[in-house]
Design an enzyme around this catalytic site. Structure first.
Site, PDB file in Angstrom:
ATOM      1  CD  GLU A  95     -10.862  17.091  -3.177  1.00  0.00           C
ATOM      2  OE1 GLU A  95      -9.805  16.846  -3.740  1.00  0.00           O
ATOM      3  OE2 GLU A  95     -11.417  16.305  -2.380  1.00  0.00           O
ATOM      4  CG  ASP A 140     -16.101   8.548   0.814  1.00  0.00           C
ATOM      5  OD1 ASP A 140     -15.020   9.133   1.011  1.00  0.00           O
ATOM      6  OD2 ASP A 140     -16.836   8.793  -0.158  1.00  0.00           O
ATOM      7  CE1 TYR A 164      -6.764  12.022  -2.690  1.00  0.00           C
ATOM      8  CE2 TYR A 164      -8.400  13.718  -3.129  1.00  0.00           C
ATOM      9  CZ  TYR A 164      -7.838  12.786  -2.276  1.00  0.00           C
ATOM     10  OH  TYR A 164      -8.339  12.626  -1.015  1.00  0.00           O
TER      11      TYR A 164
END
Lengths: 267, 404
Positions: A49, A60, A174
């Site tokens: 990735e 994040d 995911y």
């Protein structure tokens, strides 16, 4: 068969789970980053990735925020990340998933991005802040469907919503291991098993689990339930803590070997 | 009853939360279920007479609504044209319009059974307003604030702490409103199960832009009645400052279908040509920031740029999506005022009318004097005096001499 499907087929045959590694393209600099990724691929990474950094990464945690900042400071952008993809494609056959936020891609142009991503050897795209409800505006501009749009499933996603998301998904799913941002420490194995089980009841696609997985023990535990394990912040932390190290690629190579060994579970 | 229309009474946003090409929900999957839950609760509660009554009573008895509409005669004379009327949101409890929204959202949190709220803040006005209503409802409150803003808005930081809120310093990026909002969103992703995020402007993912607009439209609803009572007709022009754009949208929205000109005033900072500004609609391009598509300040590669303004509340590189639609439809005109012009208006209003305006509102006042000067004396301008200026004394003191 495309590279993503092929990889999961191979994993099944070998009795392994896929090790999916995230790094920010261009962290700490273009050449260093390319050397790091090369080393990681050689060490047995199954899927890459490659993060295209964004100035305001709201999904994040601090580690990937700082890695994005380092990469941006060193001049990384969408075109350079695509050039880097092409270089990586020259040395490996593993699937490359480009990973970003929507704004840099929108600025580059959705149609152009699709074309250039494929031409440079990418296999998939994951856009963190583009949920199923909004993704048509991007894919409508794509000239085809060769680039897999990897979808996220969260612990907060109810089962009927899982159904809606998986209907449009390709490549793999995911599954976010827990609520929170990337790099938040610790995992709840029982919780992950439950979510994988529910998700399996609505899809036949491979399921990769990420967020908070930072040790070989975590990998081993998650590998028992999932088809793949995504590691990002743990790699980025190694980069950040060893910026002056003479052999940064070697350190990452070692990390990958350790994690990869933990994905080999006998059936 | 203070009017709050149900979400579907108007054409925008559409069912998916879009204002034409703008708005939407550009967030990670973890937050999507929470936004869908909020949208449902919002549609349901807003149509509930009991919710409406509870909100109405609080707006009257706790906030002190309706706020007055004041004819600033000396200011109008100085401008030399149209009559300038000030909608006195500075007189609302906590000193700014922000409380209209936080009261609505905190009440929504209460009705949804949430006991914790979080907020981002720039100037600290939204943080103070959220800390205030959280105290009122006995809720736990965390306010995310950039370290740069903590320094330039120190009195508001102390107020929040006194009200029982935890002020969480945010040092990432430029340490201003954009970074505070990033961090609030990150925190919310981890705490989404029991925490309500009180967004302070008509920005963020759907349903926030619509919900905040509907909680702030009380400003325009009142102003519309008041100006008609005083003058027997509608005003000719509305003027309000625009950072995220909540006080402007609150004033504008009830006049949407009236023949009234709307002027939004952005912060030109040190001048748009210097690049040190926060004039998102005047100088930005279309992008996605903080969950919505709208005009943003960004470079060619889609990286968000730093905004600059003397006023912390306008120091933001994004803007509410409905303003972007108003701009494209030319329903509103968006102008900009520099730091120096705002400082001048700050002093002018203080001297001429005995009202110290917030630096944010000073941008609207500066534009109002320019517009009024070009209009006939029988014309009426309503300016949203969105907040009081006490909080700005520190920063103003660095620019003008108040020591002798």
């Amino acid at each position: 068969m495309n590279r993503i499907d092929n990889t999961f087929e191979k994993m099944k045959e070998k009795g392994e789970k896929a090790l999916v590694g995230f790094v920010s393209a261009g962290d700490p600099g273009y050449e260093d980053s390319l050397a790091i990724v090369t080393a990681m691929c050689k060490a047995g990474l199954d899927i890459l990735e490659l993060g295209i950094p964004f100035s305001d990464p709201t999904a994040d945690g601090p580690v990937i925020q700082r890695s994005s900042q380092r990469a941006l400071k060193a001049g990384m952008n969408v075109s350079k990340a695509l050039t880097m993809t092409q270089k990586i494609r020259g040395i490996t056959d593993i699937p490359i998933i480009l990973f970003s936020y929507y704004n840099p891609i929108l600025a580059y142009g959705n149609a152009q991005f699709y074309k250039d991503a494929l031409e440079n050897g990418a296999d998939g795209l994951l856009v963190v802040d583009l949920p199923t409800e909004e993704s048509a505006e991007m894919t409508d501009e794509w000239a085809g469907s060769e680039l897999s749009l990897v979808r996220l499933i969260a612990p907060t996603t109810p089962v009927n919503r899982m159904r809606m998301i998986t209907q449009e998904a390709s490549g793999f799913l995911y599954l976010i291991s827990k609520t929170g941002v990337t790099g938040s420490d610790g995992i709840d194995t029982a919780d992950i098993e439950t979510h994988v089980k529910i998700l399996r009841s609505v899809t036949a696609l491979p399921i990769c689990v990420g967020f908070g997985i930072s040790t070989a023990d975590h990998v081993k535990a998650v590998a028992a339930a999932a088809d793949g394990i995504v590691i990002g912040s743990a790699f980025e932390r190694t980069i950040e803590e060893n910026l002056q190290h003479p052999d940064l690629p070697g350190l990452l190579e070692e990390k990958v070997r350790g994690f990869k060994a933990a994905t080999r579970i006998s059936p | 009853m203070y009017g709050i229309d149900a979400l579907d009474q108007k054409q925008y946003p559409d069912q998916r939360g879009h204002f034409g090409p703008y708005g939407g929900r550009y967030v990670g999957e973890t937050l999507m279920p929470a936004l869908l839950e909020l949208e449902e609760a919002y549609r349901k509660n807003i149509a509930d007479p009991d919710f409406q009554k509870e909100l109405h009573d609080l707006l009257r008895d706790y906030t002190g609504r309706p706020t007055p509409l004041f004819h600033a005669k000396t200011l109008s004379e100085k401008a030399g044209g149209a009559a300038i009327w000030l909608k006195r949101e500075d007189l609302a409890h906590t000193g700014a319009h922000k409380i209209n929204n936080t009261l609505g959202q905190t009440l929504m949190a209460k009705w949804m059974g949430k006991k914790k709220v979080i907020a981002e803040t720039g100037a600290g006005q939204h943080g103070v307003a959220t800390a205030t209503t959280a105290a009122l409802f006995g809720m736990e409150c965390k306010v995310f604030m950039g370290t740069e803003d903590i320094e330039r808005q120190a009195p508001n930081v102390r107020r929040m702490r006194l009200l029982g809120a935890e002020v969480v310093p945010v040092s990432s990026g430029t340490g201003t409103l954009k970074d505070a909002m990033n961090e609030a969103m990150r925190y919310w992703v981890g705490a989404v199960a029991d925490t309500f995020y009180v967004i302070g402007s008509v920005a963020g993912p759907h349903p926030y832009p619509a919900m905040v607009r509907d909680f702030q439209r009380v400003i325009g609803d009142e102003a519309r009645d008041q100006v008609q009572a005083f003058a027997g007709r509608l005003p000719d022009m509305l003027i309000a400052c625009v950072g995220g754009g909540s006080n402007a949208m609150g004033l504008f929205y009830p006049f949407l279908n009236d023949p009234v000109e709307m002027v939004g005033v952005e912060a030109a900072g040190r001048g748009i040509e210097t690049g040190k500004h926060a004039a998102t609609l005047s100088a930005g391009t279309v992008g996605v920031l903080h969950g919505a598509k709208s005009y943003v300040l960004q470079d060619d590669e889609g990286q968000i740029l730093e905004a600059h303004s003397i006023s912390a509340g306008l120091d933001y590189p994004g803007v509410g999506p409905e303003h972007s639609q108003f701009k494209d439809f030319k329903r509103a005109r968006y102008m900009s005022i520099t730091d120096d012009q705002a400082l001048e208006a700050f002093q002018t209003l203080s001297r001429l009318e005995g009202i110290i305006p917030a630096l944010e509102s000073s941008h609207a006042l500066a534009q109002a004097m320019i517009e009024a000067g070009k209009m006939a004396p029988n014309k009426i301008i309503v300016v949203n005096l969105s907040g009081r200026g006490d909080k700005d004394m520190g920063i103003v003191g660095k620019h003008i001499n108040l020591e002798s």
